[in-house]
Design a protein around this motif. Structure first.
Motif, PDB file in Angstrom:
ATOM      1  N   THR A   1       0.869  -1.176   0.000  1.00 54.18           N
ATOM      2  CA  THR A   1       0.000   0.000   0.000  1.00 54.18           C
ATOM      3  C   THR A   1       0.907   1.228   0.000  1.00 54.18           C
TER       4      THR A   1
ATOM      5  N   GLU B   1      -3.616   0.451  -2.769  1.00 51.25           N
ATOM      6  CA  GLU B   1      -3.130  -0.940  -2.712  1.00 51.25           C
ATOM      7  C   GLU B   1      -2.739  -1.333  -4.122  1.00 51.25           C
TER       8      GLU B   1
ATOM      9  N   THR C   1      -2.212  -3.650  -7.089  1.00 56.52           N
ATOM     10  CA  THR C   1      -2.772  -4.965  -7.417  1.00 56.52           C
ATOM     11  C   THR C   1      -2.096  -5.616  -8.623  1.00 56.52           C
TER      12      THR C   1
ATOM     13  N   PRO D   1      -7.878   1.484  -0.773  1.00 57.60           N
ATOM     14  CA  PRO D   1      -8.262   0.504   0.257  1.00 57.60           C
ATOM     15  C   PRO D   1      -9.684   0.765   0.720  1.00 57.60           C
TER      16      PRO D   1
END
Ligand code: SAM
Ligand code: SF4
Length: 538
Positions: free
Chosen positions: A430, A516, A518, A530
């Motif tokens: 994050t 975050e 991915t 998030p």
């Protein structure tokens, strides 16, 4: 008077244009976006590669044909091309009325005023100032350094900026390195360092106006070194001073000498401007990045752990011919030291392919270097011979253009692999991201994005204006588009986050938000915001 100002080239030029714009606006000039609606057209030019000059020549050609057809407009060339070519431009392009090198920009208002008066009286008068004051005045004194007044009188206008949360601050001007391929020492003059108090004050004022990210600028930014008590302005302030020789970075200050080093300057800004959320700096000269700089980066969380340290070549023989002043081993030593002290450091570089005499073996050495260093990205340039440089005078441009193109493409492909690996390490983390752009892509293309990267049809918007990077039809229904907010991590990695609509993407611009990560691609990271924690019921 309405002015159109277009900027070519580097961040230095972007800052110069901002300062020129502020100064002229304070004198009543009004800036317009449409060159055809202006009475004064100014191009702030770049001379680093021929390609950049060609773009300016084509713009100058357009204004020239309008002038031949009766349009009354003042055409001015500012910046490095004006400095490099000097009066020859006026001979080649009779439509150019004004020339002003980067070392004379503080005098631009006077030049324009003279021109307006003389053209009103006698048509056809032209003015030129391209004499590189800073290289001429090796013993620069405060009284002579009026260029500093341009930075000092900066009137940062958040309204007029497309990214009002971000600003450049110059800490040194010019360059003393004389790489054999480079025009900058000739066009921007000797290295001149601004007094630290003036720099800190400028950062403070920018933050007061809402700036959260500042990038300190210098051609060899880490060569910043200010010796106190040597020169004062007439009103008692410290004055800019010509940089010390290159050897100064290896020595401790002499007894009794009070010096602000680059590391000390970074620490001062971090300490004295607490409202500044991100402090960056470009460009670092690799050989002289000392542990003192890494220690400050390790200790100061708001200074971005991002190093742009161009390597230029992976071959010692070519580095020597370029007069870069380091070997590959020395470059790698700096990289390893940086990573050891700052494990999350992000490194970017510049590489030139096809420098005179570059063989297949030299090029293979550059490929090896790119595999060895975790570069997040590299700016890769084909060597462009520049008149006035040592390489131009002494070394024939003997690598054929198709070989340069081939090597350029190979390095781009290799760098894409390296970037994807560097990006892949971020997946699952994050990270705080400063959002600055809005993009969109047709939904049916969304699935292609993983292969195509950010260039695969994303249409970007900056300050409400569209800047399409492909030929997508504009009339396409907005509902069928996937909107994205794009921004950068502290390490300067680009991050794209899908959002529900354009309004949501716009609302994220200028804010630092957690993301975050991915997925990783060669050109960017993908992520999501998030989910807010939901309190358990009962
Ligand atoms: N001062 C910075 C440094 O030395 O790292 C870079 C400044 S220069 C304006 C930006 C980049 O342009 C250089 O790092 C180099 O890769 C590239 N460059 C400069 N002169 C060039 C030339 N003649 N041909 C091709 N690329 C060039
Ligand atoms: Fe040009 Fe070299 Fe100076 Fe960079 S360090 S501006 S490449 S002369």
């Amino acid at each position: 008077m309405r002015v159109f100002l277009e900027t070519f080239g580097c961040q230095m030029n972007e800052l110069d244009s901002e300062l020129v714009r502020g100064r002229l606006a304070s004198l009543g000039y009004r800036f317009v976006d449409d060159p055809d609606a202006a009475e004064i057209v100014l191009f702030n030019t770049c001379a680093v590669r021929d390609h950049a000059e060609q773009k300016v020549r084509s713009r100058v050609g357009i204004v020239g044909s309008q002038k031949r057809n009766g349009r009354e407009v003042i055409l001015g060339l500012l910046g490095c091309m004006a400095e490099r070519e000097g009066l020859a431009i006026l001979q080649k392009h009779p439509q150019v009325d004004l020339l002003c090198g980067p070392g004379e920009l503080d005098r631009l208002p006077t030049l324009l005023e003279n021109l307006r008066r003389t053209t009103a009286a006698t048509r056809g008068e032209r003015v030129a100032l391209a004499g590189n004051r800073s290289r001429r005045t090796a013993t620069l004194t405060a009284a002579e350094d009026e260029l500093e007044s341009l930075d000092l009188s900066r009137s940062f206008d958040p309204e007029g900026s497309s990214r009002p949360w971000s600003a450049y601050v110059r800490i040194t001007r010019g360059c003393n390195k004389f790489c054999t391929y480079c025009v900058v020492p000739a066009t921007r003059g000797a290295e001149v360092h601004r007094p630290p108090d003036a720099i800190v004050e400028e950062c403070r004022r920018l933050v007061d106006r809402g700036v959260i990210e500042i990038t300190l600028l210098g051609q060899t930014v880490n060569h910043y070194r200010y010796t106190h008590g040597t020169a004062l302005t007439l009103d008692g302030r410290e004055a800019p001073q010509v940089g010390p020789g290159l050897g100064a970075f290896r020595k401790a200050p002499a007894a009794g000498e009070r010096v602000t080093t680059f590391a000390m300057l970074l620490a001062r800004i971090h300490e004295e401007v607490p409202g500044l959320e991100r402090l960056r700096f470009v460009t670092s000269y690799p050989r002289d990045l000392g542990d003192d700089v890494f220690d400050v980066l390790a200790a100061c969380p708001r200074i971005c752990r991002y190093l742009h340290m161009p390597v230029q070549s992976g071959s010692d023989r070519i580095l020597k011919a370029m007069n870069r002043g380091y070997t590959v081993a020395e470059y790698l030593e700096t990289v390893d030291r940086a990573i050891e002290r700052l494990p999350d450091v992000s490194i970017a570089g510049d590489v030139i392919v096809g420098f005179p005499t570059e063989t297949d073996e030299d090029f293979a050495a550059t490929e090896r270097l790119l595999r060895r260093v975790p570069f997040k990205n590299n700016f890769i340039f084909k060597y462009s011979p520049r008149p006035g440089t040592t390489a131009f005078d002494r070394l024939p441009d003997d690598v054929p253009d198709e070989v340069k193109r081939y090597r350029n493409n190979r390095l781009l492909a290799l760098q894409a692999e390296v970037s994807r690996d560097v990006h892949a390490r971020e997946v699952g983390r994050t990270l705080p991201v400063l959002f600055d752009r809005v993009g969109s892509i047709p939904l049916e293309r969304r699935s292609d994005m993983t292969a195509a990267g950010s260039g695969g049809g994303v249409e970007l918007r900056v300050a409400g204006r569209r800047t399409a990077d492909d030929s997508m039809p504009r009339a396409e229904g907005e509902a069928s588009r996937q909107w994205q907010a794009l921004g950068r991590t502290a390490g300067d990695l680009i991050v794209a986050v899908d959002v529900e609509d354009e309004i949501a993407a716009e609302a994220m611009r200028g804010r630092i938000l957690e993301v975050e990560v991915t997925a990783a691609e060669a050109l960017l990271l993908r992520g999501r915001r998030p989910m807010p924690a939901i309190a358990p019921i009962g």
